[in-house]
Design an enzyme around this catalytic site. Structure first.
Site, PDB file in Angstrom:
ATOM      1  CB  SER A 174      -0.968  -0.042   1.177  1.00 58.14           C
ATOM      2  OG  SER A 174      -2.011   0.884   1.014  1.00 58.14           O
ATOM      3  CG  ASP A 333      -6.018  -3.071  -4.539  1.00 54.87           C
ATOM      4  OD1 ASP A 333      -6.935  -2.478  -3.944  1.00 54.87           O
ATOM      5  OD2 ASP A 333      -4.819  -2.783  -4.405  1.00 54.87           O
ATOM      6  CG  HIS A 390      -5.530  -2.332  -0.850  1.00 59.11           C
ATOM      7  ND1 HIS A 390      -4.549  -1.934  -1.718  1.00 59.11           N
ATOM      8  CD2 HIS A 390      -5.278  -1.683   0.308  1.00 59.11           C
ATOM      9  CE1 HIS A 390      -3.745  -1.082  -1.126  1.00 59.11           C
ATOM     10  NE2 HIS A 390      -4.174  -0.913   0.120  1.00 59.11           N
TER      11      HIS A 390
END
Length: 413
Positions: A174, A333, A390
Site C-alpha cells: 500500500s 484491488d 487490497h
C-alpha cells in the site's frame, strides 16, 4: 497547564535505550508460541527522541540461511501488527472461537515466516506502538521516515549481528510503495559510502503499492467499470459529474461526491483494536506504559508530510544497480488498481525478458506475471494475484506465500 504536561512527562520518563524482549506466550493463543517472537524499541534521531517499536520473528525453516525481511505496512500510519495478523505473519484471529471481548488466535499456515525472518516495524513515528519523547519529533515525512527507518535497521543489525550475512529485502504494501524505494536507496547509498554495518541488500518487494497517489486513485473508476464492479450507468454518471477527475474533487460538487460514495469500500478489523488495547496484551508485548493513549490499526492523525508525490524516480535510480524487485497486485484491488501499477512500470521502458504469462499453484492459475530487466543487472518481476484485493495476502494467502517462496529462491513464479 499541568494536565497538558503530564502525557509528555510520561513519555520522557518511559524513554530508554534500545531494548528487546523474547515473548514466550500471548493472550488469546493457547500454550507457548511455536515460533520465536521478539519485540522491542530502537531509538532514532537526535537524542533518540523517536522510539520505533518492532516485532521480529525468526524463520521457522532456517534462520541462518533464509532472507531477512523488513516489513512496513501502509497508511501512512498503519501498524505493523496489521501486516502481522491480517497478512503475512504466523498468527491470525480465530473468528469461530472468538467472542466480542476475547479474541482468540490460530496459526497461519501460509505465514511468510515459513520461508523468511521478518521484522515488522511500526513506522513512521506515531504508528502502532511507536512514539516520540517531544512533540516536535512527531513531525515526519516520506523522506524523514525513510531516513529514520534506515537508522533503525542499522542499529537493529548491529544489535543482531548474526543476521548481517542474510540476504536483506525491504518489503511492504500500500502506501509503503512510496517509502520503501527511498529506504532501499538510503541503504544502497550507505553501502557504497562504507557506512556501518554493511548490509547484504538484495532487493525489495511491494504489494498493491501506492506510487503516485493522484494517478493511482484516479484509476479506481475506470478499473471498477472494466471489472464490472460498477454498472455502465454509474460509471457514465461518475465520469460526467466528476469531469473525469476522481482525486481532486470539488467539495461543493454534490453529484460527484454522491457517485463516489457508491463505489467506495470499507473493512472491519474490530478484533485487532480489542486485543491490542488490552492491558494484559501490552504487558505481554512489553509496551512502555503511558507512551500511547490508544493503539489504532491506522493512525490517520499523524503530523505527516507527503513530500514525495511520485516514487517512480527512485525505481529508475535503483534500476542502475544490481538489485531485484518484485511488485505484485491483487487483480481485484479497488484501492490501488493493478492497471495503474502496470502503467508506471511500463513507463520505465525496461527490456522485456518474459512475456505476460500465467503461473500456477496446485494446478490453478494464481496470477499473471511478466519479467523486465535493465542493464542486464537489475530485474523487476511484476505479477497479479488472481482474486486478490487490497491487500493481496489477506485474500489469497496460499498464492502469495507460493509467490514469495519462489521469488526469494530465485525460481520462476
Amino acid at each position: 497547564m499541568l494536565h497538558f504536561l503530564f502525557p509528555l512527562l510520561l513519555l520522557i520518563s518511559n524513554v530508554g535505550r534500545s531494548r528487546s524482549a523474547i515473548i514466550q506466550s500471548l493472550p488469546g493463543f493457547p500454550g507457548d508460541l511455536p515460533f520465536k517472537l521478539e519485540t522491542g524499541y530502537v531509538g532514532v534521531g537526535e537524542s533518540e527522541e523517536v522510539q520505533l517499536f518492532y516485532y521480529f520473528m525468526e524463520s521457522e525453516r532456517s534462520p541462518k540461511d533464509d532472507p531477512l525481511l523488513l516489513w512496513l505496512t501502509g497508511g501512512p500510519g498503519c501498524s505493523a501488527l496489521s501486516g502481522l495478523l491480517f497478512e503475512i505473519g504466523p498468527l491470525q484471529f480465530d473468528y469461530s472461537n472468538s467472542s466480542g471481548i476475547t479474541p482468540m488466535f490460530k496459526l497461519n499456515p501460509y505465514s511468510w515466516t515459513k520461508i523468511a525472518n521478518i521484522i515488522f516495524l511500526d513506522a513512521p513515528v506515531g504508528t502502532g506502538f511507536s512514539y516520540a519523547t517531544t512533540w516536535a519529533a512527531y513531525n515526519s515525512s516520506d523522506t524523514s521516515s525513510a531516513a529514520q527507518t534506515y537508522e533503525f535497521l542499522r542499529k537493529w543489525l548491529m544489535a543482531h549481528p548474526k543476521f548481517l550475512t542474510n540476504q536483506l529485502y525491504i518489503t511492504g504494501d500500500s502506501y509503503s510503495g512510496v517509502v520503501v524505494p527511498i529506504i532501499v536507496k538510503e541503504i544502497y547509498d550507505g553501502n557504497e559510502a562504507g557506512r556501518e554495518p554493511p548490509m547484504n541488500l538484495k532487493g525489495y518487494v511491494l504489494g498493491n503499492p501506492v506510487t503516485c497517489e493522484v494517478k493511482d486513485i484516479s484509476q479506481r473508476i475506470p478499473y471498477s467499470h472494466k471489472m464490472a464492479l460498477i454498472s455502465d450507468e454509474l460509471y457514465e454518471s461518475t465520469k460526467t459529474s466528476c469531469n473525469g477527475d476522481y482525486m481532486n474533487v470539488d467539495p461543493t460538487n454534490g453529484a460527484c461526491l454522491t457517485d463516489l460514495e457508491m463505489v467506495s469500500i470499507s473493512y472491519n478489523y474490530l478484533y485487532s483494536y480489542i486485543w491490542a488495547n488490552d492491558r494484559n496484551v501490552q504487558e505481554a508485548l512489553h509496551i512502555r506504559e503511558g507512551t500511547k493513549p490508544e493503539w489504532r490499526r491506522c493512525n490517520y492523525s499523524l503530523s505527516y508530510t507527503k513530500d514525495v508525490l511520485n516514487s517512480v524516480v527512485y525505481h529508475r535510480y535503483l534500476s542502475k544497480t544490481s538489485l531485484r524487485a518484485l511488485i505484485y497486485s491483487g487483480d481485484h484491488d479497488l484501492a490501488i488498481p493493478y492497471v495503474g501499477t502496470l502503467d508506471w512500470i511500463r513507463s520505465l521502458n525496461f527490456t522485456l525478458i518474459g512475456s505476460w504469462s500465467p503461473w500456477f499453484v496446485e494446478g490453478q492459475v494464481a496470477g499473471y506475471s511478466i519479467l523486465y530487466s535493465e542493464n542486464s543487472k537489475y530485474d523487476l518481476t511484476y505479477t497479479t494475484i488472481k482474486g486478490g484485493g487490497h491487500t493481496a495476502p489477506e485474500y489469497k494467502p496460499k498464492e502469495c506465500l507460493a509467490m514469495a517462496d519462489r521469488w526469494f529462491s530465485y525460481y520462476p513464479l
